[in-house]
Design a protein around this motif. Structure first.
Motif, PDB file in Angstrom:
ATOM      1  N   MET A 125     -30.535  38.166   7.605  1.00 17.81           N
ATOM      2  CA  MET A 125     -30.091  37.913   6.229  1.00 17.81           C
ATOM      3  C   MET A 125     -30.058  39.223   5.348  1.00 17.81           C
ATOM      4  SD  MET A 125     -30.204  35.638   3.498  1.00 17.81           S
ATOM      5  CE  MET A 125     -31.332  34.267   3.680  1.00 17.81           C
ATOM      6  N   ALA A 126     -28.681  39.542   4.865  1.00 12.62           N
ATOM      7  CA  ALA A 126     -28.451  40.886   4.356  1.00 12.62           C
ATOM      8  C   ALA A 126     -27.589  40.571   3.021  1.00 12.62           C
ATOM      9  CB  ALA A 126     -27.427  41.673   5.436  1.00 12.62           C
ATOM     10  N   VAL A 127     -27.808  41.365   2.075  1.00 13.73           N
ATOM     11  CA  VAL A 127     -27.073  41.310   0.896  1.00 13.73           C
ATOM     12  C   VAL A 127     -26.784  42.896   0.294  1.00 13.73           C
ATOM     13  CG1 VAL A 127     -26.883  40.434  -1.400  1.00 13.73           C
ATOM     14  CG2 VAL A 127     -27.989  39.134   0.062  1.00 13.73           C
ATOM     15  N   LEU A 128     -25.525  43.190   0.136  1.00 11.89           N
ATOM     16  CA  LEU A 128     -25.332  44.557  -0.406  1.00 11.89           C
ATOM     17  C   LEU A 128     -26.102  44.736  -1.692  1.00 11.89           C
ATOM     18  CD1 LEU A 128     -21.387  44.704  -0.090  1.00 11.89           C
ATOM     19  CD2 LEU A 128     -23.324  45.573   1.752  1.00 11.89           C
ATOM     20  N   ARG A 129     -26.591  46.093  -1.873  1.00 11.98           N
ATOM     21  CA  ARG A 129     -27.498  46.582  -2.697  1.00 11.98           C
ATOM     22  C   ARG A 129     -27.091  46.029  -4.097  1.00 11.98           C
ATOM     23  NH1 ARG A 129     -31.188  50.485  -2.633  1.00 11.98           N
ATOM     24  NH2 ARG A 129     -30.366  51.551  -0.799  1.00 11.98           N
ATOM     25  N   ASP A 130     -25.735  46.466  -4.470  1.00  8.27           N
ATOM     26  CA  ASP A 130     -25.364  45.982  -5.908  1.00  8.27           C
ATOM     27  C   ASP A 130     -25.433  44.411  -6.221  1.00  8.27           C
ATOM     28  OD1 ASP A 130     -25.139  48.671  -6.373  1.00  8.27           O
ATOM     29  OD2 ASP A 130     -23.005  48.402  -5.870  1.00  8.27           O
ATOM     30  N   TRP A 131     -25.642  43.586  -5.224  1.00  6.88           N
ATOM     31  CA  TRP A 131     -25.444  42.388  -5.338  1.00  6.88           C
ATOM     32  C   TRP A 131     -26.899  41.684  -5.370  1.00  6.88           C
ATOM     33  CZ3 TRP A 131     -21.957  38.893  -7.228  1.00  6.88           C
ATOM     34  CH2 TRP A 131     -20.387  39.503  -7.539  1.00  6.88           C
ATOM     35  N   ARG A 132     -27.799  42.442  -5.136  1.00  7.95           N
ATOM     36  CA  ARG A 132     -29.246  41.579  -5.120  1.00  7.95           C
ATOM     37  C   ARG A 132     -30.003  41.363  -6.131  1.00  7.95           C
ATOM     38  NH1 ARG A 132     -30.943  46.597  -0.666  1.00  7.95           N
ATOM     39  NH2 ARG A 132     -29.600  46.083   0.701  1.00  7.95           N
ATOM     40  N   ALA A 133     -30.777  40.399  -6.388  1.00  8.45           N
ATOM     41  CA  ALA A 133     -31.370  39.830  -7.560  1.00  8.45           C
ATOM     42  C   ALA A 133     -30.223  39.010  -8.234  1.00  8.45           C
ATOM     43  CB  ALA A 133     -32.175  40.847  -8.356  1.00  8.45           C
TER      44      ALA A 133
END
Length: 304
Positions: free
Chosen positions: A76-84
């Motif tokens: 499970m991975a989400v690019l930093r700018d798209w977290r939260a």
């Protein structure tokens, strides 16, 4: 760099066809950001897994996750700018749908320590103690389908309530004695309700109280939120003696999720994320009491 805006989409993808997009996200998050050795990040299980991929409005990959044949969720991975921004939740929900379609009765995962609360909000329960994996502290967790999970304390109640709200599509039903201090005044719960109220999907949250005056005296933050989003949130107070004698409380959504407490002044109860028959039963009884209840016009006028 400013935070990204706009829509994103999540879809199941063929591993070979989407290989470059999957690797782009996972290399960025795991190898570059978290310093996981590339020989550990890439494994022979990948081709046998079901993969989901999130893309932004321009088609660029922003998140990924996988489900292996044994029902273990991973990568499970989400690019930093798209977290939260709801991407992780959308990826997880997509994998849970895949798991149900594949006939699995449960799923498991190894959550990084910083993500344990995220998975708890989505119904996962810890198994055993924490351990190290690829140099990072982890916790084994599990979610079992089609069987109620116990909610035993306030921390679990907050996580469960937040998960039910975030999983709602357009409808929420909340039956509470006086907006439960310690639950519906918690920042995570209020933020989830704010997101529901501002999603722009024509949502409606009905909140049925036993004591509106007590909630008003306590300056419950949900009342202030409902004032600002009056087209979404509505309050009523039960008056019928039969309804007032009911000791229980619950929250349910239109996706089949519920959290039910037999004694509404306590946090312990049970929850399921996809139990449409039980959720519908609770909502039907709620709607009958709602029709007999009085609108709480005094809460709409309250200045906080």
């Amino acid at each position: 760099m400013s935070a990204p805006t706009g829509p994103f989409q999540v879809a199941s993808v063929d591993y070979r066809a989407a290989f470059d997009a999957l690797r782009a996200v996972r290399d960025t998050v795991f190898v570059q950001e978290q310093q996981v050795p590339v020989e550990l990040e890439i494994d022979a299980t990948d081709p046998r897994c079901r993969h989901v991929l999130a893309r932004d409005g321009g088609g660029r990959p922003i998140g990924t996750a996988r489900l292996d044949p044994e029902g273990r969720i991973g990568r499970m991975a989400v690019l930093r700018d798209w977290r939260a921004r709801g991407v992780g939740s959308a990826l997880l929900h997509a994998l849970l749908r895949v798991a149900r379609e594949d006939g699995l009765d449960r799923v498991s995962l190894h959550a990084q320590a910083g993500a344990i609360e995220f998975y708890r909000r989505h119904g996962f329960s810890p198994l055993g103690g924490r351990f190290m994996e690829a140099g990072i502290e982890h916790q084994a967790m599990q979610l079992q389908f089609d069987r109620p999970l116990a909610v035993e304390d306030r921390e679990a109640a907050i996580a469960t309530t937040t998960a039910i709200i975030l999983a709602a599509r357009r409808r929420l039903w909340i039956h509470s004695r006086e907006l439960d201090p310690g639950l519906y005044d918690q920042p995570g719960v209020i933020e989830a309700l704010r997101r529901f109220g501002t999603a722009g999907v024509g949502g409606e949250a009905r909140i049925l109280l036993h004591d509106a005056t007590a909630a008003q005296r306590a300056h419950a933050p949900l009342i202030g939120l409902a004032q600002r989003l009056s087209s979404v949130f509505a309050f009523r107070e039960v008056e019928d003696p039969v309804d007032r004698a009911c000791p229980s409380a619950f929250i349910a959504n239109d996706a089949g999720g519920y959290y039910f407490r037999a004694l509404g002044h306590r946090f312990d109860g049970e929850t399921q994320r996809d139990a449409r028959a039980r959720a519908r039963q609770l909502c039907d009884s709620f709607d009958l009491a709602w029709e007999r209840a009085r609108p709480c016009s005094e809460l709409r006028a309250l200045g906080l």
